[in-house]
Write an enzyme that holds these catalytic residues in place. Structure first.
Site, PDB file in Angstrom:
ATOM      1  N   LYS A   1      61.397 -84.668  25.951  1.00 26.11           N
ATOM      2  CA  LYS A   1      62.097 -84.049  24.803  1.00 26.11           C
ATOM      3  C   LYS A   1      61.990 -82.534  24.885  1.00 26.11           C
ATOM      4  O   LYS A   1      62.967 -81.810  24.681  1.00 26.11           O
ATOM      5  CB  LYS A   1      61.498 -84.578  23.497  1.00 26.11           C
ATOM      6  CG  LYS A   1      62.171 -84.086  22.226  1.00 26.11           C
ATOM      7  CD  LYS A   1      61.729 -82.727  21.733  1.00 26.11           C
ATOM      8  CE  LYS A   1      60.364 -82.746  21.098  1.00 26.11           C
ATOM      9  NZ  LYS A   1      60.000 -81.390  20.579  1.00 26.11           N
TER      10      LYS A   1
ATOM     11  N   GLY B   1      54.611 -82.172  14.245  1.00 22.47           N
ATOM     12  CA  GLY B   1      54.295 -82.461  15.645  1.00 22.47           C
ATOM     13  C   GLY B   1      55.208 -83.538  16.184  1.00 22.47           C
ATOM     14  O   GLY B   1      55.324 -84.623  15.609  1.00 22.47           O
TER      15      GLY B   1
ATOM     16  N   THR C   1      53.146 -71.309  14.458  1.00 20.49           N
ATOM     17  CA  THR C   1      53.896 -72.562  14.529  1.00 20.49           C
ATOM     18  C   THR C   1      52.998 -73.655  15.074  1.00 20.49           C
ATOM     19  O   THR C   1      52.062 -73.366  15.815  1.00 20.49           O
ATOM     20  CB  THR C   1      55.123 -72.404  15.456  1.00 20.49           C
ATOM     21  OG1 THR C   1      55.764 -73.684  15.607  1.00 20.49           O
ATOM     22  CG2 THR C   1      54.762 -71.877  16.834  1.00 20.49           C
TER      23      THR C   1
ATOM     24  N   ASP D   1      60.154 -73.226  13.552  1.00 19.97           N
ATOM     25  CA  ASP D   1      61.212 -74.234  13.369  1.00 19.97           C
ATOM     26  C   ASP D   1      61.702 -74.244  11.920  1.00 19.97           C
ATOM     27  O   ASP D   1      60.924 -74.488  10.999  1.00 19.97           O
ATOM     28  CB  ASP D   1      60.681 -75.619  13.749  1.00 19.97           C
ATOM     29  CG  ASP D   1      60.340 -75.708  15.227  1.00 19.97           C
ATOM     30  OD1 ASP D   1      61.248 -75.535  16.040  1.00 19.97           O
ATOM     31  OD2 ASP D   1      59.158 -75.943  15.548  1.00 19.97           O
TER      32      ASP D   1
ATOM     33  N   THR E   1      54.568 -76.105  16.724  1.00 17.39           N
ATOM     34  CA  THR E   1      55.352 -76.671  17.817  1.00 17.39           C
ATOM     35  C   THR E   1      54.650 -76.322  19.154  1.00 17.39           C
ATOM     36  O   THR E   1      53.727 -75.520  19.194  1.00 17.39           O
ATOM     37  CB  THR E   1      56.805 -76.136  17.807  1.00 17.39           C
ATOM     38  OG1 THR E   1      57.637 -77.014  18.579  1.00 17.39           O
ATOM     39  CG2 THR E   1      56.911 -74.745  18.377  1.00 17.39           C
ATOM     40  N   SER E   2      55.109 -76.946  20.241  1.00 19.47           N
ATOM     41  CA  SER E   2      54.490 -76.711  21.555  1.00 19.47           C
ATOM     42  C   SER E   2      54.783 -75.291  22.045  1.00 19.47           C
ATOM     43  O   SER E   2      55.845 -74.730  21.753  1.00 19.47           O
ATOM     44  CB  SER E   2      55.053 -77.689  22.584  1.00 19.47           C
ATOM     45  OG  SER E   2      54.961 -79.008  22.122  1.00 19.47           O
TER      46      SER E   2
ATOM     47  N   ASN F   1      58.154 -74.617  23.626  1.00 23.20           N
ATOM     48  CA  ASN F   1      59.313 -74.508  22.730  1.00 23.20           C
ATOM     49  C   ASN F   1      59.436 -73.089  22.174  1.00 23.20           C
ATOM     50  O   ASN F   1      60.539 -72.545  22.056  1.00 23.20           O
ATOM     51  CB  ASN F   1      59.208 -75.518  21.589  1.00 23.20           C
ATOM     52  CG  ASN F   1      59.223 -76.948  22.095  1.00 23.20           C
ATOM     53  OD1 ASN F   1      59.703 -77.204  23.195  1.00 23.20           O
ATOM     54  ND2 ASN F   1      58.687 -77.867  21.316  1.00 23.20           N
TER      55      ASN F   1
ATOM     56  N   ASP G   1      56.711 -68.764  10.376  1.00 15.01           N
ATOM     57  CA  ASP G   1      56.906 -70.093  10.955  1.00 15.01           C
ATOM     58  C   ASP G   1      58.094 -69.997  11.932  1.00 15.01           C
ATOM     59  O   ASP G   1      58.870 -69.039  11.875  1.00 15.01           O
ATOM     60  CB  ASP G   1      57.211 -71.088   9.821  1.00 15.01           C
ATOM     61  CG  ASP G   1      57.680 -72.422  10.331  1.00 15.01           C
ATOM     62  OD1 ASP G   1      56.984 -72.995  11.198  1.00 15.01           O
ATOM     63  OD2 ASP G   1      58.749 -72.888   9.890  1.00 15.01           O
TER      64      ASP G   1
HETATM   65  C1  XBP Z   1      57.541 -77.874  13.390  1.00 17.93           C
HETATM   66  C2  XBP Z   1      57.297 -79.215  13.875  1.00 17.93           C
HETATM   67  C3  XBP Z   1      57.330 -79.442  15.285  1.00 17.93           C
HETATM   68  C4  XBP Z   1      58.674 -79.618  15.940  1.00 17.93           C
HETATM   69  C5  XBP Z   1      58.485 -80.316  17.243  1.00 17.93           C
HETATM   70  O1  XBP Z   1      56.339 -77.185  13.397  1.00 17.93           O
HETATM   71  O2  XBP Z   1      57.021 -80.102  13.109  1.00 17.93           O
HETATM   72  O3  XBP Z   1      56.620 -80.610  15.445  1.00 17.93           O
HETATM   73  O4  XBP Z   1      59.526 -80.433  15.156  1.00 17.93           O
HETATM   74  O5  XBP Z   1      57.600 -79.650  18.053  1.00 17.93           O
HETATM   75  P1  XBP Z   1      56.243 -75.798  12.612  1.00 17.93           P
HETATM   76  P2  XBP Z   1      56.749 -80.419  19.172  1.00 17.93           P
HETATM   77  O6  XBP Z   1      56.704 -76.034  11.211  1.00 17.93           O
HETATM   78  O7  XBP Z   1      54.793 -75.440  12.686  1.00 17.93           O
HETATM   79  O8  XBP Z   1      57.078 -74.815  13.360  1.00 17.93           O
HETATM   80  O9  XBP Z   1      57.549 -81.544  19.676  1.00 17.93           O
HETATM   81  O10 XBP Z   1      56.481 -79.380  20.202  1.00 17.93           O
HETATM   82  O11 XBP Z   1      55.476 -80.895  18.506  1.00 17.93           O
HETATM   83 MG    MG Z   2      59.163 -74.979   9.884  1.00 18.10          MG
END
Ligand code: XBP
Ligand code: MG
Length: 201
Positions: free
Chosen positions: A86, A56, A123, A15, A125-126, A129, A13
């Site tokens: 953001k 997300g 992940t 974040d 996330t975008s 990022n 993962d």
């Molecule tokens: C972590 C998330 C993400 C980030 C924000 O995802 O929840 O949404 O906080 O990313 P993961 P975005 O645990 O899969 O890493 O704003 O790009 O959605």
């Molecule tokens: Mg995470």
């Protein structure tokens, strides 16, 4: 947890696992973007911890709109712009060098490589990022690049759904028992576990 001879790839993962990006970068970036959009919402660390239950960033904004009794449907367009902005702020914060990987991350990757075990990124996330984290925080460490990268843009259903992990296994050409996952959240645990992976959390 990581078994040399059995595990051929460790799925990370991003974040909260590779780096503390949520509190150090996503949260301040959200607050800057909210202010620039003229919205009165400001999130504390306690607010954000609760909001992280929704995976997300865009989905998180919609969820907050609903919680505050706003018409989330009417705000959709505005919030899509906030989310985009953001992510621009997120990249700026990363570019400043403020976010370092968690202690031991580089050593772990080197130790995997030494044991002929690959690593991958899973992940929701975008993509931008992940690219900011790789370019500004990780690539200066001279690490081997991950074999496979799955990001939120690649899937229909974000964590806790297992889709991102299933896609990573497919791209790797490996079965769940060939791999293990490292996560930091309940959503991540459910997603990786749902794909049949052993998970360290
Ligand atoms: C972590 C998330 C993400 C980030 C924000 O995802 O929840 O949404 O906080 O990313 P993961 P975005 O645990 O899969 O890493 O704003 O790009 O959605
Ligand atoms: Mg995470």
């Amino acid at each position: 947890m990581i078994i040399p001879g059995q595990h051929r790839c460790v799925l990370f993962d991003v974040d909260g696992t590779i780096a503390e990006t949520e509190g150090q970068a996503h949260l301040p970036a959200f607050n800057r973007a909210l202010e620039e959009a003229g919205l009165p919402w400001r999130w504390t660390h306690a607010d954000y911890k609760r909001l992280l239950k929704t995976a997300g960033g865009f989905e998180r904004l919609l969820r907050y709109a609903e919680e505050t009794g706003s018409d989330a449907g009417a705000l959709r367009h505005l919030l899509a712009g906030v989310h985009k902005n953001k992510n621009k702020h997120f990249a700026d914060i990363l570019a400043s060098g403020a976010v370092k990987p968690r202690a031991g991350f580089a050593e772990l990757i080197h130790s995997l490589t030494h044991n002929d075990i690959r690593w991958a990124v899973v992940t929701t996330t975008s993509r931008s990022n992940w690219e900011a984290l790789w370019n500004y925080s990780l690539s200066p460490l001279d690490l081997p690049a991950p074999t496979v990268i799955v990001v939120g843009d690649d899937v229909q259903a974000k964590k806790p759904e297992p889709e991102a992990y299933l896609l990573a296994l497919q791209r790797l050409g490996l079965a769940a028992h060939d791999c293990c996952a490292i996560e930091d959240s309940r959503n991540g645990l459910l997603a990786a576990g749902g794909a049949g992976l052993a998970v360290a959390i």
